[in-house]
Design a protein around this motif. Structure first.
Motif, mmCIF file in Angstrom:
data_model
loop_
_atom_site.group_PDB
_atom_site.id
_atom_site.type_symbol
_atom_site.label_atom_id
_atom_site.label_comp_id
_atom_site.label_asym_id
_atom_site.label_seq_id
_atom_site.Cartn_x
_atom_site.Cartn_y
_atom_site.Cartn_z
ATOM 1 N N ASP A 101 0.803 -1.279 0.259
ATOM 2 C CA ASP A 101 0.195 0.023 -0.058
ATOM 3 C C ASP A 101 0.825 1.360 -0.095
ATOM 4 N N SER A 102 0.717 2.297 -1.049
ATOM 5 C CA SER A 102 1.404 3.404 -1.095
ATOM 6 C C SER A 102 0.503 4.436 -1.752
ATOM 7 N N PRO A 103 0.741 5.708 -1.395
ATOM 8 C CA PRO A 103 0.162 6.649 -2.369
ATOM 9 C C PRO A 103 0.893 6.753 -3.516
ATOM 10 N N ALA A 104 0.269 7.122 -4.638
ATOM 11 C CA ALA A 104 0.912 7.314 -5.988
ATOM 12 C C ALA A 104 2.057 8.272 -5.920
ATOM 13 N N MET A 121 14.545 1.747 -3.986
ATOM 14 C CA MET A 121 14.058 0.596 -3.172
ATOM 15 C C MET A 121 13.534 1.255 -1.723
ATOM 16 N N ILE A 122 13.770 2.426 -1.334
ATOM 17 C CA ILE A 122 13.559 2.787 -0.200
ATOM 18 C C ILE A 122 11.984 3.363 0.070
ATOM 19 N N THR A 123 11.168 3.475 -1.063
ATOM 20 C CA THR A 123 9.917 3.856 -1.270
ATOM 21 C C THR A 123 9.148 2.647 -1.784
ATOM 22 N N PRO A 124 7.662 2.684 -1.040
ATOM 23 C CA PRO A 124 6.904 1.567 -1.500
ATOM 24 C C PRO A 124 6.617 1.704 -2.789
ATOM 25 N N ALA A 125 6.213 3.225 -3.204
ATOM 26 C CA ALA A 125 5.851 3.112 -4.700
ATOM 27 C C ALA A 125 7.064 2.703 -5.627
ATOM 28 N N GLY A 126 8.203 2.893 -5.045
ATOM 29 C CA GLY A 126 9.389 2.607 -6.140
ATOM 30 C C GLY A 126 9.615 1.132 -6.282
ATOM 31 N N ARG A 127 9.300 0.335 -4.933
ATOM 32 C CA ARG A 127 9.424 -1.183 -4.969
ATOM 33 C C ARG A 127 8.035 -1.752 -5.580
ATOM 34 N N ASN A 128 6.885 -1.029 -5.634
ATOM 35 C CA ASN A 128 5.721 -1.662 -6.175
ATOM 36 C C ASN A 128 6.293 -1.376 -7.841
ATOM 37 N N ALA A 129 6.713 -0.350 -8.409
ATOM 38 C CA ALA A 129 7.060 -0.288 -9.859
ATOM 39 C C ALA A 129 8.089 -1.045 -10.393
ATOM 40 N N PHE A 130 9.142 -1.188 -9.549
ATOM 41 C CA PHE A 130 10.223 -2.146 -9.764
ATOM 42 C C PHE A 130 9.855 -3.578 -9.744
ATOM 43 N N ARG A 131 8.843 -3.931 -8.980
ATOM 44 C CA ARG A 131 8.256 -5.261 -8.988
ATOM 45 C C ARG A 131 7.528 -5.352 -9.949
#
Length: 242
Positions: A101-104, A121-131
């Motif tokens: 869960d993360s904001p846009a 990798m430090i932000t949830p949004a970054g991890r989601n996009a990379f994943r």
């Protein structure tokens, strides 16, 4: 009284003629016997003729006695054998954890991802996009393993540490797992020894190896991917409109 040198007008002796006629009659009898045997119906109640197929019978289809045929029966059997395998792959795909869960992400954040892998990798949004990108390369398991190790580090209960460590080992370390990550033998040996009494940091070396692998191998491709460029362009256009 016959003249000297006289004989049968045909020039053949009676013995030779008898042999020729006997041979012909014998051949005719054998031919008739063969025809009768071929035309004769099977005796009622007699068991059907058995074909010696040996161990190949289990591999043969309903019409063929050889195991190398390529008829429709074997095709159907091969399709049935593949159904459980496909089903298990679909179940594994459904069991993958949902994205965090993360904001846009903002335009500034997306620009920061290009500065370093750590900022991605430090932000949830970054991890989601990379994943999401890793999923297109069939290497999402690397991210899932890294995330599982992060969760293990937060655990304080000894019983839960042992349980989570066991699950991580079975899912990502075991050579029998379809989600096995790529680790060198030294790290694997250390993990195998420490699994007798696992701690929150049992996978630290392995986690670092996978982090480095993603940084060197997948991160450059992500920055050049359509996924990242489309996201950056979309946020840029929204920023201009605002």
């Amino acid at each position: 009284m016959r003249a000297a040198g006289g004989g049968d007008p045909a020039g053949a002796s009676p013995l030779a003629g008898g042999l020729d006629r006997g041979t012909c009659m014998g051949s005719e009898r054998m031919e008739m016997r063969k025809r009768q045997m071929a035309a004769a119906p099977e005796t009622p109640g007699a068991p059907p003729t058995q074909h010696p197929v040996g161990d190949r019978g289990s591999n043969a289809c309903c019409f063929c006695w050889c195991c190398c045929c390529s008829c429709s029966c074997l095709t159907v059997r091969n399709q049935e054998d593949q159904r459980p395998r496909r089903a298990s792959q679909e179940l594994r795909a459904e069991d993958l954890p949902a994205c965090e869960d993360s904001p846009a992400p903002t335009l500034e954040e997306v620009h920061a991802w290009a500065q370093s892998f750590d900022k991605l990798m430090i932000t949830p949004a970054g991890r989601n996009a990379f994943r999401e990108f890793l999923r297109t390369e069939f290497s999402e398991d690397n991210m899932l393993f890294w995330m599982a190790c992060e969760e293990l580090k937060k655990e304080a209960n000894k019983g839960m540490i042992e349980e989570k460590a066991r699950i991580i080992y079975e899912d990502y370390i075991s050579i029998l797992s379809p989600k096995e990550v790529s680790l060198d033998s030294r790290v694997r040996e250390v993990i195998n020894r420490n699994m007798l009494e696992p701690s929150q940091h049992i996978f630290d070396d392995a986690q670092l190896q996978i982090y480095t692998l993603m940084h060197r191998d997948s991160y450059p491709r992500f920055m050049n991917s359509a996924l990242y460029k489309d996201l950056l362009q979309s946020l840029s256009e929204k920023s201009v409109e605002a």
